[in-house]
Write a protein that holds these residues in place. Structure first.
Motif, PDB file in Angstrom:
ATOM      1  N   PHE A  33       0.835  -1.196   0.000  1.00  0.00           N
ATOM      2  CA  PHE A  33       0.000   0.000   0.000  1.00  0.00           C
ATOM      3  C   PHE A  33       0.875   1.253   0.000  1.00  0.00           C
ATOM      4  O   PHE A  33       0.615   2.200  -0.746  1.00  0.00           O
ATOM      5  N   GLU A  34       1.925   1.263   0.802  1.00  0.00           N
ATOM      6  CA  GLU A  34       2.827   2.418   0.879  1.00  0.00           C
ATOM      7  C   GLU A  34       3.626   2.594  -0.406  1.00  0.00           C
ATOM      8  O   GLU A  34       4.019   3.694  -0.744  1.00  0.00           O
ATOM      9  N   GLN A  39      -0.693  11.276  -3.520  1.00  0.00           N
ATOM     10  CA  GLN A  39      -0.575  12.718  -3.706  1.00  0.00           C
ATOM     11  C   GLN A  39      -1.411  13.488  -2.675  1.00  0.00           C
ATOM     12  O   GLN A  39      -1.028  14.568  -2.264  1.00  0.00           O
ATOM     13  N   HIS A  40      -2.547  12.937  -2.279  1.00  0.00           N
ATOM     14  CA  HIS A  40      -3.467  13.650  -1.391  1.00  0.00           C
ATOM     15  C   HIS A  40      -3.728  12.815  -0.148  1.00  0.00           C
ATOM     16  O   HIS A  40      -4.139  11.657  -0.237  1.00  0.00           O
ATOM     17  N   ALA A  41      -3.515  13.424   1.020  1.00  0.00           N
ATOM     18  CA  ALA A  41      -3.681  12.708   2.284  1.00  0.00           C
ATOM     19  C   ALA A  41      -5.123  12.218   2.466  1.00  0.00           C
ATOM     20  O   ALA A  41      -5.349  11.127   2.966  1.00  0.00           O
ATOM     21  N   GLY A  42      -6.088  13.016   2.074  1.00  0.00           N
ATOM     22  CA  GLY A  42      -7.489  12.619   2.243  1.00  0.00           C
ATOM     23  C   GLY A  42      -7.821  11.362   1.468  1.00  0.00           C
ATOM     24  O   GLY A  42      -8.523  10.472   1.969  1.00  0.00           O
ATOM     25  N   ALA A  43      -7.319  11.254   0.257  1.00  0.00           N
ATOM     26  CA  ALA A  43      -7.568  10.058  -0.551  1.00  0.00           C
ATOM     27  C   ALA A  43      -6.902   8.843   0.087  1.00  0.00           C
ATOM     28  O   ALA A  43      -7.464   7.744   0.084  1.00  0.00           O
ATOM     29  N   LYS A  44      -5.725   9.043   0.632  1.00  0.00           N
ATOM     30  CA  LYS A  44      -5.023   7.926   1.271  1.00  0.00           C
ATOM     31  C   LYS A  44      -5.779   7.469   2.511  1.00  0.00           C
ATOM     32  O   LYS A  44      -5.925   6.269   2.741  1.00  0.00           O
ATOM     33  N   GLU A  45      -6.275   8.403   3.309  1.00  0.00           N
ATOM     34  CA  GLU A  45      -7.020   8.028   4.518  1.00  0.00           C
ATOM     35  C   GLU A  45      -8.286   7.255   4.166  1.00  0.00           C
ATOM     36  O   GLU A  45      -8.632   6.285   4.846  1.00  0.00           O
ATOM     37  N   GLN A  46      -8.965   7.653   3.103  1.00  0.00           N
ATOM     38  CA  GLN A  46     -10.152   6.912   2.664  1.00  0.00           C
ATOM     39  C   GLN A  46      -9.768   5.504   2.216  1.00  0.00           C
ATOM     40  O   GLN A  46     -10.455   4.530   2.512  1.00  0.00           O
ATOM     41  N   ALA A  47      -8.656   5.397   1.497  1.00  0.00           N
ATOM     42  CA  ALA A  47      -8.195   4.087   1.030  1.00  0.00           C
ATOM     43  C   ALA A  47      -7.769   3.205   2.200  1.00  0.00           C
ATOM     44  O   ALA A  47      -7.997   1.992   2.179  1.00  0.00           O
TER      45      ALA A  47
END
Length: 103
Positions: A33-34, A39-47
């Motif tokens: 995953f890492e 690029q965007h923290a919000g998208a990563k948190e949702q994922a």
């Protein structure tokens, strides 16, 4: 199935059991995953919530433990070293901010 006496079968382990390399399936999933780069923290948190069913805080606790593992370093040394450098840089930035505010 290499024919060596006492060798384990190469089947995929359960989610928290150890693989022949020593990393659990979850640890390998976290590293994969890492590896994606976000690029965007919000998208990563949702994922993180979608893929691991964890809060971002808990995920980062697990990630910290994984990248401190010698098994993870052996599994993907470039990624683990990069993540360690990033963590150390954030830690130093926090420390320098806290030292400046005490003046």
């Amino acid at each position: 199935m290499d024919g060596t006496p006492g060798s384990s079968t190469p089947a995929e382990p359960a989610s928290d059991s150890s693989s022949p390399a020593g990393l659990s399936a979850r640890d390998r999933s976290i590293l994969a995953f890492e590896r994606q780069g976000w690029q965007h923290a919000g998208a990563k948190e949702q994922a993180i919530r979608a893929e691991f069913a964890l809060s971002a805080a808990r995920y980062y606790q697990l990630l910290g433990a994984v990248i401190d593992s010698p098994l993870a370093l052996a599994h993907d040394p470039m990624l683990v070293k990069r993540l360690q450098r990033m963590r150390d840089a954030r830690s130093q930035a926090r420390e320098s901010r806290s030292l400046q505010s005490t003046d």
